[in-house]
Structure formats: structure tokens, C-alpha cells
Design an enzyme around this catalytic site. Structure first.
Site, PDB file in Angstrom:
ATOM      1  N   ASP A  43       4.579   1.064  -3.060  1.00  0.00           N
ATOM      2  CA  ASP A  43       4.143   1.730  -4.292  1.00  0.00           C
ATOM      3  C   ASP A  43       2.672   2.137  -4.176  1.00  0.00           C
ATOM      4  OD1 ASP A  43       3.076  -0.784  -4.546  1.00  0.00           O
ATOM      5  OD2 ASP A  43       3.735  -1.112  -6.611  1.00  0.00           O
ATOM      6  N   SER A  44       2.058   1.868  -3.016  1.00  0.00           N
ATOM      7  CA  SER A  44       0.757   2.473  -2.685  1.00  0.00           C
ATOM      8  C   SER A  44       0.893   3.991  -2.693  1.00  0.00           C
ATOM      9  CB  SER A  44       0.262   1.981  -1.319  1.00  0.00           C
ATOM     10  OG  SER A  44       1.270   2.135  -0.340  1.00  0.00           O
ATOM     11  N   ASP A  82       9.570  -0.569  -2.218  1.00  0.00           N
ATOM     12  CA  ASP A  82       8.883  -1.380  -3.229  1.00  0.00           C
ATOM     13  C   ASP A  82       9.514  -1.200  -4.594  1.00  0.00           C
ATOM     14  OD1 ASP A  82       6.810  -3.151  -2.781  1.00  0.00           O
ATOM     15  OD2 ASP A  82       5.295  -1.569  -2.562  1.00  0.00           O
ATOM     16  N   LYS A 112      11.211  -4.839  -2.010  1.00  0.00           N
ATOM     17  CA  LYS A 112      10.092  -5.788  -2.038  1.00  0.00           C
ATOM     18  C   LYS A 112       9.587  -5.875  -3.471  1.00  0.00           C
ATOM     19  CE  LYS A 112       5.780  -4.731  -0.385  1.00  0.00           C
ATOM     20  NZ  LYS A 112       4.943  -4.857  -1.599  1.00  0.00           N
ATOM     21  N   GLU A 114       6.538  -8.122  -6.075  1.00  0.00           N
ATOM     22  CA  GLU A 114       5.329  -8.954  -6.077  1.00  0.00           C
ATOM     23  C   GLU A 114       5.503 -10.165  -6.989  1.00  0.00           C
ATOM     24  OE1 GLU A 114       1.957  -6.506  -7.134  1.00  0.00           O
ATOM     25  OE2 GLU A 114       2.375  -5.056  -5.545  1.00  0.00           O
ATOM     26  N   GLU A 181      -1.010 -10.629   1.179  1.00  0.00           N
ATOM     27  CA  GLU A 181      -2.079  -9.619   1.070  1.00  0.00           C
ATOM     28  C   GLU A 181      -3.371 -10.248   0.564  1.00  0.00           C
ATOM     29  OE1 GLU A 181      -1.085  -5.994  -0.971  1.00  0.00           O
ATOM     30  OE2 GLU A 181      -3.161  -5.264  -0.871  1.00  0.00           O
TER      31      GLU A 181
HETATM   32  O1  KIV Z   1       2.523  -0.670  -1.540  1.00  0.00           O
HETATM   33  C1  KIV Z   1       2.195  -1.004  -0.397  1.00  0.00           C
HETATM   34  O2  KIV Z   1       1.818  -0.190   0.441  1.00  0.00           O
HETATM   35  C2  KIV Z   1       2.270  -2.419  -0.066  1.00  0.00           C
HETATM   36  C3  KIV Z   1       1.645  -2.859   1.209  1.00  0.00           C
HETATM   37  C4  KIV Z   1       0.177  -2.826   1.049  1.00  0.00           C
HETATM   38  C5  KIV Z   1       2.133  -4.169   1.638  1.00  0.00           C
HETATM   39  O3  KIV Z   1       2.784  -3.177  -0.828  1.00  0.00           O
END
Ligand code: KIV
Length: 263
Positions: A43-44, A82, A112, A114, A181
Site C-alpha cells: 500500500d506504499s 497488502d 499482508k 499490519e 519494519e
Molecule cells: O507497503 C509496502 O510497501 C510495505 C513494505 C514497506 C513492507 O508494506
């Protein structure tokens, strides 16, 4: 093909796991050609593609759209997507149905999310639908407002113990791997020793079972400075500006297109 079981087996055998973010077909194709083990549609996306300040405005629709683009060209790497903020926070049933969209519509192999102990119910509900889950503890960007910024976590004994306990709770719930992280290297080592699944570090030092970086950071594709933990292997933003400037000059000079540069 890298499957979830093959990825998890690398905890005890083989070189460190290599995970890179990808957001569209060309980023995925370059990462695949370089032989990464997993592609993470992070989600970056919010920061590096959509121009947002943080990840909090990314939606499930955004993630499905970009995951689908990556999955169309994926060849061998495990494809993890994500779950964005608020897609798994309210009820376990909602978490499971949002995860299912990333699999069914996006083409991901795993999701994934958090958080630690506080997300175990969501993790269990998703796993109950046969969808593999990767955890993410330490500096969790979706908590940026609560953390008061992107701050290294786990510096105090109490915080470090919390991170280890969160990683244990996620592992007990059944995650196949955990991203660590923004935590000190000693805390990352403690977590890596405490859990039976691979830890994948970003800004967490060398003691993890693998590493992940954001595509644009690794390649210097975004303007401005990268975080301290990033090693830039290219300067593609500057290279792009130079190339575009060169083309613009050629157009203005009348030297592009040349006589053969036509369909
Ligand atoms: O969103 C992302 O790119 C991430 C990585 C930094 C692990 O969660």
C-alpha cells in the site's frame, strides 16, 4: 513457481529471501526478470504511485486494480497484496471478504496486514477462507497518526517485548511470514529467533530471514532523499529527467523525428 510453503521453508534453508514491491506490469516484469522470490503490491502505492503523503487513503479498489496489473505478468514470484487501512479493522467477516477480493479479482496468492495480537481475529478469519496471510509488525505505516509520524519502534524494553509477543501471536494464529519494519537490529534478531516463520526486514538490519524494499527507493525513481536504511542501486529519476529533457531539445531543434523514425 514460489509457493507459500516453499517461501516458508526458506526459514531454515537457502539464501535470504528477496522481496520487492511492484505496482504495475513494468515494475513486476523488471523484478521477475531479476529473479526476486516475491512481489509485494504494497500500500506504499499511496506514496510512490498515487502521490499521497501516507498510505491511509489507499482503498481495496486501488489495491485490486494494481494487483491485477502485476498478476497479469507474474511468472514465478509469490504474489502478495497488502490489505489497506480499514479493510480488516472492523469485523473478521469484512477482513475475509476484502482479502478474497485481492485473491479473486486481483490474482494475489496471499495478503499482508499490519498489527499483532490486536489483529489475530482478522488473521484467523482470512486463514479460515484458505487465504495465506503475512504479518507486519514494528513501524506499521497505517498507524502513522497514532505513532505521531514514521518513527522507529521497539527502542524501549517494553516496546521490544511487545513486538516479540505480537510476532508470536501472529505465528500462533498461522501467518506464513512476518515483515519487520523500522525496528533495531537486536529486536529483529529476537523476533527472528522467536518465530518459526521467515521474517522479512525493511529498516530492521541484517538479522532477518529476508529483505524487502520499495521499488522506487531501490531504483531512485522518486525525487528527493530516501530513508537512511535504503541503498539506492540506481538514480532513475535523474536519468528520466535527463532523457526527457534530451528528447524535448530534439523536438524543439527539429532533429526528432528523423527521416526513418516513423511507423
Ligand atoms: O507497503 C509496502 O510497501 C510495505 C513494505 C514497506 C513492507 O508494506
Amino acid at each position: 513457481m514460489v509457493t507459500v510453503p516453499k517461501f516458508t521453508q526458506r526459514k531454515s534453508a537457502g539464501p535470504p529471501l528477496v522481496v520487492l514491491t511492484a505496482y504495475d506490469a513494468p515494475t513486476a516484469q523488471a523484478a521477475e526478470a531479476a529473479g526476486v522470490d516475491a512481489l509485494l503490491v504494497g500500500d506504499s502505492l499511496g506514496n510512490v504511485i498515487l502521490g499521497e503523503r501516507d498510505t491511509m487513503r489507499v482503498t481495496v479498489d486501488d489495491m485490486v486494480h494494481h494487483t491485477r496489473a502485476v498478476s497479469r505478468v507474474r511468472e514465478r514470484a509469490l504474489l502478495i497484496a497488502d490489505m489497506p487501512w480499514m479493510s480488516y479493522h472492523l469485523t473478521p467477516a469484512e477482513a475475509a471478504s476484502n482479502a478474497a477480493r485481492l485473491i479473486r479479482e486481483g490474482g494475489a496468492d496471499a495478503v499482508k496486514l499490519e498489527g499483532g495480537e490486536n489483529r489475530v481475529d482478522a488473521v484467523r478469519a482470512i486463514l479460515d477462507c484458505e487465504i495465506p496471510v503475512m504479518g507486519h509488525v514494528g513501524l506499521t505505516p497505517q498507524s502513522v497518526l497514532a505513532m505521531g509520524g514514521f518513527k522507529v519502534q521497539g527502542r524501549s524494553e517494553e516496546q521490544a517485548d511487545r513486538i516479540v509477543e505480537d510476532a508470536r501471536a501472529l505465528t500462533d494464529a498461522g501467518v506464513f511470514s512476518i515483515v519487520l519494519e523500522g525496528i533495531p537490529v537486536e529486536v529483529a534478531r529476537r523476533v527472528t529467533d522467536a518465530v518459526s516463520v521467515p521474517t522479512i526486514g525493511i529498516g530492521a538490519g541484517h538479522a532477518c530471514d529476508g529483505q524487502v524494499l520499495v521499488y522506487h527507493d531501490l531504483l531512485g525513481l522518486s525525487p528527493g532523499k530516501s530513508p537512511k536504511f535504503v541503498r539506492r542501486y540506481a538514480q532513475l529519476f535523474e536519468a528520466s529527467v535527463d532523457a526527457i529533457r534530451h528528447w524535448a531539445t530534439d523536438v524543439r531543434d527539429g532533429t526528432f523525428p528523423g527521416p526513418d523514425e516513423t511507423y
